[in-house]
Design a protein around this motif. Structure first.
Motif, PDB file in Angstrom:
ATOM      1  N   ARG A  16       1.965   2.382  -9.339  1.00 21.04           N
ATOM      2  CA  ARG A  16       3.096   3.237  -9.013  1.00 21.04           C
ATOM      3  C   ARG A  16       2.877   4.443 -10.027  1.00 21.04           C
ATOM      4  O   ARG A  16       3.361   5.712  -9.496  1.00 21.04           O
ATOM      5  CB  ARG A  16       4.301   2.511  -9.316  1.00 21.04           C
ATOM      6  CG  ARG A  16       4.694   1.389  -7.928  1.00 21.04           C
ATOM      7  CD  ARG A  16       5.910   0.713  -7.831  1.00 21.04           C
ATOM      8  NE  ARG A  16       5.988   0.257  -6.773  1.00 21.04           N
ATOM      9  CZ  ARG A  16       6.178  -1.167  -6.568  1.00 21.04           C
ATOM     10  NH1 ARG A  16       6.567  -1.787  -7.571  1.00 21.04           N
ATOM     11  NH2 ARG A  16       6.233  -1.736  -5.312  1.00 21.04           N
ATOM     12  N   GLU A  43       4.560   2.615   1.607  1.00 22.96           N
ATOM     13  CA  GLU A  43       5.541   3.024   0.397  1.00 22.96           C
ATOM     14  C   GLU A  43       5.848   4.727   0.653  1.00 22.96           C
ATOM     15  O   GLU A  43       6.134   5.148  -0.850  1.00 22.96           O
ATOM     16  CB  GLU A  43       5.370   2.594  -0.959  1.00 22.96           C
ATOM     17  CG  GLU A  43       5.335   0.887  -0.909  1.00 22.96           C
ATOM     18  CD  GLU A  43       5.349   0.096  -2.268  1.00 22.96           C
ATOM     19  OE1 GLU A  43       4.980   0.932  -3.167  1.00 22.96           O
ATOM     20  OE2 GLU A  43       5.679  -0.906  -2.269  1.00 22.96           O
ATOM     21  N   ALA A  46       3.908   7.164   1.091  1.00 21.06           N
ATOM     22  CA  ALA A  46       3.029   8.314   0.786  1.00 21.06           C
ATOM     23  C   ALA A  46       2.977   9.483   1.652  1.00 21.06           C
ATOM     24  O   ALA A  46       3.334   9.548   3.041  1.00 21.06           O
ATOM     25  CB  ALA A  46       1.702   7.808   0.944  1.00 21.06           C
ATOM     26  N   GLU A  64      -1.013  13.006   0.168  1.00 23.46           N
ATOM     27  CA  GLU A  64      -1.452  11.950  -0.605  1.00 23.46           C
ATOM     28  C   GLU A  64      -2.425  11.124   0.367  1.00 23.46           C
ATOM     29  O   GLU A  64      -3.349  10.539  -0.297  1.00 23.46           O
ATOM     30  CB  GLU A  64      -0.237  11.155  -1.245  1.00 23.46           C
ATOM     31  CG  GLU A  64       0.428  12.146  -2.181  1.00 23.46           C
ATOM     32  CD  GLU A  64       2.095  11.837  -2.258  1.00 23.46           C
ATOM     33  OE1 GLU A  64       2.530  12.360  -3.091  1.00 23.46           O
ATOM     34  OE2 GLU A  64       2.693  10.808  -1.636  1.00 23.46           O
ATOM     35  N   ARG A 115       0.615  -1.192   0.178  1.00 22.12           N
ATOM     36  CA  ARG A 115      -0.012   0.114  -0.072  1.00 22.12           C
ATOM     37  C   ARG A 115       0.882   1.299  -0.209  1.00 22.12           C
ATOM     38  O   ARG A 115       2.093   1.302   0.653  1.00 22.12           O
ATOM     39  CB  ARG A 115      -1.007   0.173   1.356  1.00 22.12           C
ATOM     40  CG  ARG A 115      -1.893  -1.317   1.325  1.00 22.12           C
ATOM     41  CD  ARG A 115      -3.100  -1.251   0.386  1.00 22.12           C
ATOM     42  NE  ARG A 115      -3.602  -2.423   0.487  1.00 22.12           N
ATOM     43  CZ  ARG A 115      -4.327  -3.158  -0.618  1.00 22.12           C
ATOM     44  NH1 ARG A 115      -4.278  -2.491  -1.639  1.00 22.12           N
ATOM     45  NH2 ARG A 115      -4.740  -4.294  -0.383  1.00 22.12           N
ATOM     46  N   TRP A 116       0.269   2.284  -0.739  1.00 22.01           N
ATOM     47  CA  TRP A 116       1.181   3.409  -0.801  1.00 22.01           C
ATOM     48  C   TRP A 116       1.625   3.878   0.638  1.00 22.01           C
ATOM     49  O   TRP A 116       2.475   4.593   0.841  1.00 22.01           O
ATOM     50  CB  TRP A 116       0.276   4.679  -1.202  1.00 22.01           C
ATOM     51  CG  TRP A 116       0.908   5.703  -2.162  1.00 22.01           C
ATOM     52  CD1 TRP A 116       2.328   6.123  -2.050  1.00 22.01           C
ATOM     53  CD2 TRP A 116       0.414   6.661  -2.726  1.00 22.01           C
ATOM     54  NE1 TRP A 116       2.731   7.080  -2.793  1.00 22.01           N
ATOM     55  CE2 TRP A 116       1.422   7.625  -3.078  1.00 22.01           C
ATOM     56  CE3 TRP A 116      -0.868   7.263  -2.989  1.00 22.01           C
ATOM     57  CZ2 TRP A 116       1.379   8.704  -3.971  1.00 22.01           C
ATOM     58  CZ3 TRP A 116      -0.970   8.285  -3.712  1.00 22.01           C
ATOM     59  CH2 TRP A 116       0.218   9.041  -4.347  1.00 22.01           C
ATOM     60  N   SER A 117       0.583   3.859   1.478  1.00 21.58           N
ATOM     61  CA  SER A 117       1.008   4.152   3.212  1.00 21.58           C
ATOM     62  C   SER A 117       2.265   3.566   3.628  1.00 21.58           C
ATOM     63  O   SER A 117       2.821   4.313   4.488  1.00 21.58           O
ATOM     64  CB  SER A 117      -0.139   3.959   3.956  1.00 21.58           C
ATOM     65  OG  SER A 117      -0.556   2.439   4.151  1.00 21.58           O
ATOM     66  N   GLU A 153      -5.490   0.886  -4.538  1.00 21.55           N
ATOM     67  CA  GLU A 153      -5.246   1.847  -3.111  1.00 21.55           C
ATOM     68  C   GLU A 153      -6.518   2.096  -2.526  1.00 21.55           C
ATOM     69  O   GLU A 153      -6.560   2.560  -1.538  1.00 21.55           O
ATOM     70  CB  GLU A 153      -4.464   3.116  -3.894  1.00 21.55           C
ATOM     71  CG  GLU A 153      -3.168   3.028  -4.033  1.00 21.55           C
ATOM     72  CD  GLU A 153      -1.988   2.651  -3.254  1.00 21.55           C
ATOM     73  OE1 GLU A 153      -2.726   2.396  -1.983  1.00 21.55           O
ATOM     74  OE2 GLU A 153      -0.915   2.273  -3.520  1.00 21.55           O
ATOM     75  N   PHE A 186      -5.385   1.732  -9.913  1.00 20.70           N
ATOM     76  CA  PHE A 186      -5.074   2.629  -8.741  1.00 20.70           C
ATOM     77  C   PHE A 186      -6.572   2.698  -7.700  1.00 20.70           C
ATOM     78  O   PHE A 186      -6.463   2.433  -6.762  1.00 20.70           O
ATOM     79  CB  PHE A 186      -4.928   4.004  -9.035  1.00 20.70           C
ATOM     80  CG  PHE A 186      -4.592   4.779  -7.854  1.00 20.70           C
ATOM     81  CD1 PHE A 186      -3.582   5.051  -7.296  1.00 20.70           C
ATOM     82  CD2 PHE A 186      -5.337   5.865  -7.541  1.00 20.70           C
ATOM     83  CE1 PHE A 186      -3.117   5.968  -6.298  1.00 20.70           C
ATOM     84  CE2 PHE A 186      -5.420   6.466  -6.321  1.00 20.70           C
ATOM     85  CZ  PHE A 186      -4.264   6.747  -5.680  1.00 20.70           C
ATOM     86  N   ARG A 201       0.486   6.675  -8.896  1.00 16.35           N
ATOM     87  CA  ARG A 201       1.048   7.605  -7.614  1.00 16.35           C
ATOM     88  C   ARG A 201       1.841   8.570  -8.017  1.00 16.35           C
ATOM     89  O   ARG A 201       1.557   9.858  -7.582  1.00 16.35           O
ATOM     90  CB  ARG A 201       1.782   6.395  -6.662  1.00 16.35           C
ATOM     91  CG  ARG A 201       1.182   5.290  -6.019  1.00 16.35           C
ATOM     92  CD  ARG A 201       1.961   4.636  -5.353  1.00 16.35           C
ATOM     93  NE  ARG A 201       1.307   3.474  -4.670  1.00 16.35           N
ATOM     94  CZ  ARG A 201       1.909   2.491  -3.915  1.00 16.35           C
ATOM     95  NH1 ARG A 201       3.396   2.467  -3.944  1.00 16.35           N
ATOM     96  NH2 ARG A 201       1.306   1.475  -3.424  1.00 16.35           N
ATOM     97  N   GLU A 202       2.531   8.511  -9.111  1.00 15.88           N
ATOM     98  CA  GLU A 202       3.586   9.374  -9.475  1.00 15.88           C
ATOM     99  C   GLU A 202       2.741  10.648 -10.112  1.00 15.88           C
ATOM    100  O   GLU A 202       3.043  11.896  -9.794  1.00 15.88           O
ATOM    101  CB  GLU A 202       4.467   9.015 -10.509  1.00 15.88           C
ATOM    102  CG  GLU A 202       5.632   8.349  -9.911  1.00 15.88           C
ATOM    103  CD  GLU A 202       6.380   7.332 -11.022  1.00 15.88           C
ATOM    104  OE1 GLU A 202       6.179   7.594 -12.321  1.00 15.88           O
ATOM    105  OE2 GLU A 202       6.907   6.441 -10.717  1.00 15.88           O
ATOM    106  N   ARG A 204       1.087  12.263  -7.087  1.00 12.56           N
ATOM    107  CA  ARG A 204       2.257  13.270  -6.500  1.00 12.56           C
ATOM    108  C   ARG A 204       2.608  14.546  -7.232  1.00 12.56           C
ATOM    109  O   ARG A 204       2.505  15.752  -6.798  1.00 12.56           O
ATOM    110  CB  ARG A 204       3.433  12.503  -6.274  1.00 12.56           C
ATOM    111  CG  ARG A 204       4.567  13.005  -5.491  1.00 12.56           C
ATOM    112  CD  ARG A 204       5.679  12.268  -4.892  1.00 12.56           C
ATOM    113  NE  ARG A 204       4.836  11.328  -3.886  1.00 12.56           N
ATOM    114  CZ  ARG A 204       5.596  10.435  -3.290  1.00 12.56           C
ATOM    115  NH1 ARG A 204       6.633  10.056  -3.450  1.00 12.56           N
ATOM    116  NH2 ARG A 204       4.950   9.717  -2.378  1.00 12.56           N
TER     117      ARG A 204
END
Lengths: 245, 159
Positions: B143, A10, A12, A16, A6-8, B118, B114, B146-147, B150
């Protein structure tokens, strides 16, 4: 490439994470939920199914309800739930549901066009008994390409309502009225999407009026036509439980 | 099943680009499909199954939207008054609006990976099955998404 976490976990940032949290916190508006329940014939806060069901099926339904989070099951949807639970209890889990992009098994937008039902001899009961015939599972890709019309929703709602009437009669210990309702369902929806559910209700009604021979014949006919169906196992269990009472 | 997973299905459809006017129909369609194919759903696998169906429904809805060339209106669902402080709700609404814009900018396949991984927190193998791609592809799409987010947030902050 490392395993995806999970992003948390990795890296974030708080900004985010706040986007993710805001999304996860969102709930469907209450009117959307109630409209959907109405369309699918599910009513919140009323339990009609378990009352007249044999002890075993009540336990099964209880488990189903707990498992699936449906507090209330009505009519055909209830029978679907029973069948699902019967399957869960009777067999190891099959491979994952087919949700691949190119081949997702799913029903057609319209009720499936099966072979003509095989009728059990009329003398078994005053009501006509139809055993839905087996048919290959349709594909979701096809179903979703087909235009979804108001009439397909409406038709399914009508089927659910028709079976709900039979279910309510069963709950009120009126199996003859339930059988009449099922006859009307069979006449109105000879190839109904919920015809297997109707068969489960019919077997229950026959057992409730003490006609075990007809119930057994119907269950056997259904099992012969659908040997691998969870409905078949459910029907056999119903008849078997009645015999051991 | 419907009670337990309605929010997730409704939310996923929304994040996958179904316009507000189509959310009710879309969610109903997902559950009609599931009700008819109940015998295929593995116990414990309800959520991935339903979200997999939601993926197809959303994809069709997006295509229909493109054909009609409608611009989705960014409407947020109403929460019951008094449930939480107004400023917290407002902040969440803003965050969802930002997220909606960033998701709209993504290619569909990136967006789908995503949203399922997520936002709806399916496992990577479940997402891979739903999308019909290898797990490695899911990881790469997530990923990249996510980029994109961000970058989008940094650009918003810079303005």
């Amino acid at each position: 490439m490392s395993e995806l976490r999970r992003w948390s976990e990795e890296g974030a940032t708080p900004d985010e994470l706040s986007l993710l949290d805001a999304s996860r916190a969102e709930r469907a508006p209450a009117p959307a939920r109630s409209r959907a329940f109405k369309v699918l014939g599910l009513a919140v806060g009323v339990t009609t199914t378990t009352t007249a069901t044999a002890t075993a099926s009540s336990a099964v339904l209880g488990t189903w309800t707990k498992l699936m989070g449906i507090s209330v099951l009505v009519g055909g949807v209830a029978a679907l739930g029973v069948a699902y639970e019967a399957k869960r209890a009777a067999s190891p889990p099959p491979p994952r549901p087919a949700v691949e992009a190119t081949a997702v098994a799913a029903p057609p937008a319209q009720p499936p066009s099966t072979d003509m039902p095989a009728n059990v001899p009329a003398e078994t009961t005053a009501s006509a008994i139809a055993v839905p015939a087996a048919s290959p599972p349709p594909r979701l890709a096809t179903a979703l390409r087909a235009p979804r019309t108001a009439s397909s929703d409406e038709r399914l709602s009508q089927e659910v309502a028709a079976l709900e009437r039979a279910n309510q009669a069963l709950a009120a210990h009126q199996p003859d009225i339930a059988l009449q309702a099922l006859d009307r369902y069979a006449a109105e929806f000879p190839r109904g999407a919920l015809s297997s559910d109707a068969t489960v209700l019919r077997v229950r009604a026959l057992l409730a009026r003490g006609d075990r021979a007809s119930a057994q014949r119907l269950a056997s006919a259904y099992s012969a036509a659908h040997p691998d169906s969870p409905f078949a196992r459910r029907l056999e269990a119903l008849v078997r439980d009645k015999a051991t009472e | 099943m419907m009670d337990a997973h309605f929010d997730a299905v409704w939310r996923a459809l929304r994040r996958l680009g179904v316009p507000p006017s189509g959310l009710d129909d879309g969610a109903q369609q997902v559950f009609v499909v599931a009700a008819r194919r109940l015998d295929e759903i593995v116990v414990g696998g309800e959520r991935p199954y339903l979200l997999g169906v939601a993926l197809r429904v959303a994809s069709d809805a997006r295509r229909a939207l493109q054909r009609r060339r409608e611009v989705p209106i960014d409407e947020d669902g109403d929460e019951e008054p008094g449930a939480r402080p107004p400023d917290e709700l407002l902040e969440e609404k803003r965050a969802r609006a930002v997220l909606a814009r960033l998701l709209d900018e993504m290619p569909p396949e990136m967006r789908e990976a995503f949203v399922l991984f997520e936002l709806e927190e399916l496992s990577a193998p479940d997402v891979a099955r739903a999308l019909g791609v290898p797990v490695g592809t899911v990881a790469s799409r997530v990923r990249r998404a996510r980029e994109h987010i961000r970058r989008g947030l940094v650009e918003r902050g810079a303005r």
